[in-house]
Design an enzyme around this catalytic site. Structure first.
Site: not given
Ligand code: NI
Length: 196
Positions: A113, A159, A155-156
């Site tokens: 990341c 966030h 994953h995104e």
């Molecule tokens: Ni990330």
């Protein structure tokens, strides 16, 4: 266009849920997306979420085309394939995305990341998902994704909920400096080859 500053783990913006974008067609959102794409490319990332550039809104950019994300272009899930072909690929922009697993099946894979520079970890993710989102021209769109692409999206989108990948890990012994992990994996592969 401008390069944006990337927040690193420990900054509160990365731990705070982002707000919905009320008007995906606004000039402000378009400008943010342009800057995010430029920043992602410059930093060598596969994806970037707005909170990572200190903007607490539900916007994600991913450096793989939507067709490829949906597995519709016939290419495989080989992660190594990504970087060489990036220049000809269109970035995908997800505004107000939602992620729904298509089954309970999960698989582990290595993640990194831009907000944890130099680090990597082994993270379980759903293998197949349905993604809903709004486009920059305000349409509601959805598609299915599997494998590495499903991993990147999860994953995104994490966030946007203030979640970083170490929080998804089940074994923190598999978290560390990417360089060390790579070295250990190479040594392991060599030892296995010697055993054959
Ligand atoms: Ni990330």
């Amino acid at each position: 266009m401008a390069l944006l500053k990337i927040a690193r783990m420990g900054h509160p913006v990365l731990a705070t849920p982002a707000k919905r974008v009320s008007n995906p067609t606004s000039r402000t959102v378009a400008r943010l997306v342009e800057d995010m794409i430029e920043t992602m490319k410059d930093a060598g990332g596969v994806g970037l979420a707005a909170p990572q550039v200190h903007v607490p809104r539900r916007v994600v950019v991913i450096r793989i085309s939507a067709a490829r994300l949906a597995g519709e272009d016939g290419r495989g899930d080989d992660m190594d394939e990504g970087d060489d072909t990036v220049s000809e690929e269109v970035s995908t922009v997800l505004v107000n995305p939602t992620v729904e697993p298509l089954s309970a099946a999960q698989e582990e894979g290595w993640e990194a990341c831009l907000s944890l520079p130099g680090m990597a970890g082994l993270v379980p993710r759903f293998t197949a998902i349905r993604v809903g989102y709004q486009t920059l021209d305000g349409r509601d769109v959805s598609f299915e994704a599997a494998g590495f692409y499903a991993r990147v999206i999860q994953h995104e989108c994490d966030h946007l909920d203030g979640i970083l990948y170490p929080q998804r890990m089940t074994d923190l012994r598999r978290f560390g400096f990417a360089e060390e992990i790579q070295r250990a994996r190479e040594a392991e592969a060599l030892a296995e080859a010697a055993d054959d």
